[in-house]
Design an enzyme around this catalytic site. Structure first.
Site, PDB file in Angstrom:
ATOM      1  N   THR A  14     111.244  64.198  23.320  1.00  0.00           N
ATOM      2  CA  THR A  14     110.843  64.752  21.873  1.00  0.00           C
ATOM      3  C   THR A  14     111.086  63.972  20.582  1.00  0.00           C
ATOM      4  O   THR A  14     110.345  63.984  19.930  1.00  0.00           O
ATOM      5  CB  THR A  14     111.290  66.308  21.759  1.00  0.00           C
ATOM      6  OG1 THR A  14     110.952  66.990  22.788  1.00  0.00           O
ATOM      7  CG2 THR A  14     110.733  66.748  20.378  1.00  0.00           C
ATOM      8  N   ASP A  58     109.006  61.532  29.133  1.00  0.00           N
ATOM      9  CA  ASP A  58     109.360  62.970  28.880  1.00  0.00           C
ATOM     10  C   ASP A  58     110.598  62.559  29.981  1.00  0.00           C
ATOM     11  O   ASP A  58     110.381  62.452  31.071  1.00  0.00           O
ATOM     12  CB  ASP A  58     108.326  63.724  29.204  1.00  0.00           C
ATOM     13  CG  ASP A  58     108.613  65.204  29.063  1.00  0.00           C
ATOM     14  OD1 ASP A  58     108.066  65.983  28.080  1.00  0.00           O
ATOM     15  OD2 ASP A  58     109.748  65.604  29.677  1.00  0.00           O
ATOM     16  N   GLN A 273     126.137  80.420  39.557  1.00  0.00           N
ATOM     17  CA  GLN A 273     124.966  80.419  38.764  1.00  0.00           C
ATOM     18  C   GLN A 273     125.392  80.716  37.272  1.00  0.00           C
ATOM     19  O   GLN A 273     124.574  80.643  36.397  1.00  0.00           O
ATOM     20  CB  GLN A 273     124.181  81.748  39.005  1.00  0.00           C
ATOM     21  CG  GLN A 273     123.317  81.245  40.437  1.00  0.00           C
ATOM     22  CD  GLN A 273     122.426  82.690  40.943  1.00  0.00           C
ATOM     23  OE1 GLN A 273     122.303  83.507  40.183  1.00  0.00           O
ATOM     24  NE2 GLN A 273     122.166  82.635  42.087  1.00  0.00           N
ATOM     25  N   CYS A 274     126.670  81.249  37.210  1.00  0.00           N
ATOM     26  CA  CYS A 274     127.262  81.535  35.821  1.00  0.00           C
ATOM     27  C   CYS A 274     127.460  80.257  34.928  1.00  0.00           C
ATOM     28  O   CYS A 274     128.239  79.459  35.539  1.00  0.00           O
ATOM     29  CB  CYS A 274     128.463  82.494  35.820  1.00  0.00           C
ATOM     30  SG  CYS A 274     128.347  84.065  36.503  1.00  0.00           S
TER      31      CYS A 274
HETATM   32  N1  ASP Z   1     110.119  67.472  27.266  1.00  0.00           N
HETATM   33  C1  ASP Z   1     111.102  67.031  26.338  1.00  0.00           C
HETATM   34  C2  ASP Z   1     111.773  65.976  26.989  1.00  0.00           C
HETATM   35  O1  ASP Z   1     112.953  66.439  27.679  1.00  0.00           O
HETATM   36  C3  ASP Z   1     111.979  68.131  25.765  1.00  0.00           C
HETATM   37  C4  ASP Z   1     112.795  67.407  24.629  1.00  0.00           C
HETATM   38  O2  ASP Z   1     113.237  66.138  24.654  1.00  0.00           O
HETATM   39  O3  ASP Z   1     113.664  68.306  23.988  1.00  0.00           O
HETATM   40  O4  ASP Z   1     111.553  64.656  27.183  1.00  0.00           O
END
Ligand code: ASP
Length: 337
Positions: A14, A58, A273-274
């Site tokens: 992102t 991504d 899982q915790c």
């Molecule tokens: N989908 C994005 C990624 O992991 C989410 C992010 O960067 O926060 O590349």
């Protein structure tokens, strides 16, 4: 004194995404466009160089090959830089940080992964602060010889962190290990919890074995579904994500499925899982049978770390017996022995 040198490695996520007009979804963009947006980096007292993957991704597309590429990139630039900052998507950042921690043996320089919840161009972006402080940490006088995640004022040991929210700015948590540092008005280091600088030379491990599987338990889990996973050709190990402190159903069908796997030479590892606390096989009746059939406890390791640790250990060519032994050992600060 010579300025410290930091290499920023851009992989996508992102932090470097912009809206693609036609699709209206976020896609990674070119590194040069990005760096223009942060003139503040020039004001940091260090020499910064950038390198970008040829095709930023991504992080949901991360694969073990990507970890190998990153490790090799760090290795080939290791002597030229004092620290590394990896810009990475948050979705699989904890997996990458864990994998790198195992692959980079004898790391004596900081490798800091960071990213953001909002793209760099968004008005309320968290990208700038995350990146600027990561560079300051990588170039700091205090050397952190670890693979870390820096996010929202907190520096985590990478193989102890997990992404716990996709909506808040403080996306990561480390429930079983304290922060390595916290950035407020000053950066406060938690010295007692930072790994000691190793003596040996950096050794980069490039082999990972992906013949492992993860099964998350839930009430009503279908034994046939488990069986089909366990019968995957070439499978060497299964991590079962159990309830609470390592507990699982005691029904015959469930246990027989695991016993069958063990009898066919598949090693079973128990991770909870915790997010906080540890597996304690034998504490409850619901974990005694697991212990008796030779299921290996993961203690307080995260699932992200357990997966990459097994890929790493099998990749090193260890026998099943050796892997079962080494899994419970603290190799890079990933678990409490
Ligand atoms: N989908 C994005 C990624 O992991 C989410 C992010 O960067 O926060 O590349």
């Amino acid at each position: 004194m010579n300025k410290k040198r930091v290499l920023i490695i851009y992989t996508g996520g992102t932090i470097g995404m912009m809206h693609e007009h036609r699709k209206k979804s976020l896609v990674p963009v070119d590194l040069r466009l990005l760096m223009k947006e942060i003139p503040e980096l020039k004001a940091i007292n260090c020499a910064i160089r950038y390198v970008s993957l040829s095709r930023p991704i991504d992080s949901s597309n991360v694969q073990p090959d990507f970890w190998i590429k990153l490790s090799v990139l760090i290795e080939s630039n290791y002597s030229k830089y004092d620290g590394f900052v990896i810009l990475h998507g948050t979705d699989t950042m904890a997996y990458t940080a864990s994998a790198l921690s195992f692959m980079l043996e004898n790391l004596s320089k900081p490798v800091i992964l960071t990213g953001s919840q909002l793209p760099l161009r968004a008005i309320r972006t968290d990208a700038k602060r995350n990146l600027i402080t990561s560079v300051q940490l990588a170039a700091g006088r205090q050397v952190i010889p670890e693979v870390c995640i820096y996010f929202s004022n907190q520096l985590f040991r990478g193989n102890r962190a997990e992404k716990y929210t996709s909506s808040k700015f403080d996306a990561f948590e480390s429930y079983n290990y304290p922060l390595l540092a916290e950035a407020g008005v000053h950066i406060r280091y938690n010295n007692d919890f930072i790994l000691v600088k190793p003596n040996g030379k950096l050794k980069v491990h490039r082999k990972l074995d992906t013949n492992i599987a993860l099964i998350k338990l839930y009430p009503g889990i279908h034994p046939a579904a488990m069986e089909s996973v366990i019968r995957t050709k070439g499978l060497r190990a299964v991590i079962i994500e159990t309830f609470g402190s390592g507990n699982a159903p005691t029904g015959d069908k469930f246990l027989d499925t695991l016993r069958d796997a063990v009898s066919r030479g598949i090693s079973i590892f128990n991770v909870s899982q915790c997010s906080g606390g540890a597996v304690e096989q034998g504490k409850y009746e619901t974990s005694i049978k697991l212990k008796e059939m030779g299921v290996v406890s993961g203690g307080d390791i995260t699932t992200e770390s357990a997966i990459s640790k097994l890929m790493f250990l099998y990749g090193q060519g260890h026998s099943d017996k050796e892997v079962r032994k080494l899994f419970g050992k603290n190799l890079r600060g990933e678990l409490t022995e």
